[in-house]
Design a protein around this motif. Structure first.
Motif: not given
Ligand SMILES: Nc1ncnc2c1ncn2[C@@H]1O[C@H](COP(=O)(O)OP(=O)(O)OP(=O)(O)O)[C@@H](O)[C@H]1O
Ligand SMILES: N[C@@H](CCO)C(=O)O
Length: 321
Positions: A250, A254, A260, A317
């Motif tokens: 990341q 990221p 996510r 991140a």
């Protein structure tokens, strides 16, 4: 062994004649690998690897050459194919498509330490930043569409519990990925297991075996890596290796909010992808050779561990990994 087509010194010496790579000194069949014939070739100028393609979609080979050329041009640690004096990489030898590569240094890190994990995460992140701009196109042949089409073929070999597990999981993936916004796309390695990397100590000699390379969800590649590199013998995630790979990755790229959100499902889907591909090799379409196939049970263990214990929290991140 993984030499399905033996080659003589004379054949290889003649083959080398069209390259500026020196004259043959020695030829050695490579024991590793299960799909292609691989040889270490030493010339009076350099160390090379010669691959003969024994199976698979030969029309896909130009895609792999273009991808490796692209990553090599962008200074990723991959074996950029050696081109002959006319600029051609893909040749035919003993009636098989063939490619010549630089031989990269190192060994497969079967028990990777944390620094090796960090380097791998950093390199994969770098590769994905670069690969988002790769112009080639080859849809991921092992994506959800493939799982949906193929899982039926293995059900008859499974216990009733495992049949239900496989069917339920595929249905869940359809719901999750069908409803999610598109994920970031790019070129993937598609099979980035420890035995497709070479490390000399903590230095990454290179990433090899791009023959599952394709274009699609970058997160798919990352989930394959975490399931192989950061899983303990019981199938559960190893928090230290997990965190260091994901933090290093990341720092380069990221993950976005959608990635996510779907991450726990992607970990399960890529575990099921290998459970299924290994089941197909064992029961449905066994290869002609008698090399021991990879154990499907390993990915059944990983899948059930992800189901029972969930995913670990993703590190945030940062730019300092
Ligand atoms: N460029 C390279 N530099 C050094 N060693 C290499 C290189 N390419 C391949 N090898 C060695 O040859 C072995 C077999 O290569 P590869 O993984 O490409 O074969 P495969 O038959 O496609 O294997 P797999 O079963 O992993 O699909 C590797 O494990 C590695 O030891
Ligand atoms: N890495 C694959 C084999 C090569 O595609 C597996 O472990 O099943």
């Amino acid at each position: 062994m993984a030499v399905f087509t033996p080659l003589s010194d004379a054949q290889v010496a003649d083959f080398l004649g069209s390259f500026d790579a020196g004259s043959l000194v020695s030829l050695e069949g490579v024991a590793g690998g299960t799909e292609n014939s691989t040889f270490f070739v030493t010339t009076d100028q350099r160390e090379l690897v010669l691959t003969l393609f024994e199976q698979g979609e030969h029309e896909e080979l130009p895609f792999f050459v273009e991808l490796l050329d692209y990553l090599d041009e962008h200074r990723l640690p991959v074996p950029g194919p050696v081109h002959d004096r006319d600029g051609i990489a893909l040749h035919s030898l003993a009636g098989k498509p063939s490619l010549l590569f630089p031989r990269l240094p190192g060994r497969h890190p079967m028990a990777p330490n944390l620094e090796q994990c960090r380097v791998l995460g950093d390199t994969l992140g770098h590769m994905h930043v670069v690969s988002q701009h790769f112009p080639g196109h080859r849809p991921n042949p092992r994506d959800l569409n493939w799982l949906m089409a193929m899982h039926h073929r293995t059900l008859v070999y499974l216990s009733p519990e495992d049949q239900a597990l496989m069917k339920d999981e595929v249905e869940i993936y359809q719901g999750v990925f069908g409803d999610a916004p598109p994920l970031p796309q790019g070129a993937l390695h598609g099979d980035l297991f420890r035995d497709n990397t070479l490390f000399e100590g903590d230095r990454l000699g290179g990433i090899i075996d791009f023959y599952n390379g394709c274009t699609g969800d970058l997160l798919f590649d990352l989930a394959i890596v975490i399931n192989d590199w950061a899983t303990g013998p019981d199938g559960r995630l190893d928090a230290e290796r997990h965190d260091i790979i994901l933090s290093a990755y990341q720092a380069r790229r990221p993950l976005d909010d959608t990635e996510r959100e779907v991450w726990p499902t992607m970990l399960r889907m890529t575990a099921l992808r290998y459970w299924l591909s290994r089941l197909l090799v064992v029961y449905v379409d066994p290869p002609a050779h008698d090399l021991t196939p990879h154990d499907p049970g390993r990915f059944h263990t990983i899948l059930t561990a992800r189901l029972n214990h969930g995913a670990l929290p993703l590190p945030e991140a940062s730019t300092t990994a």
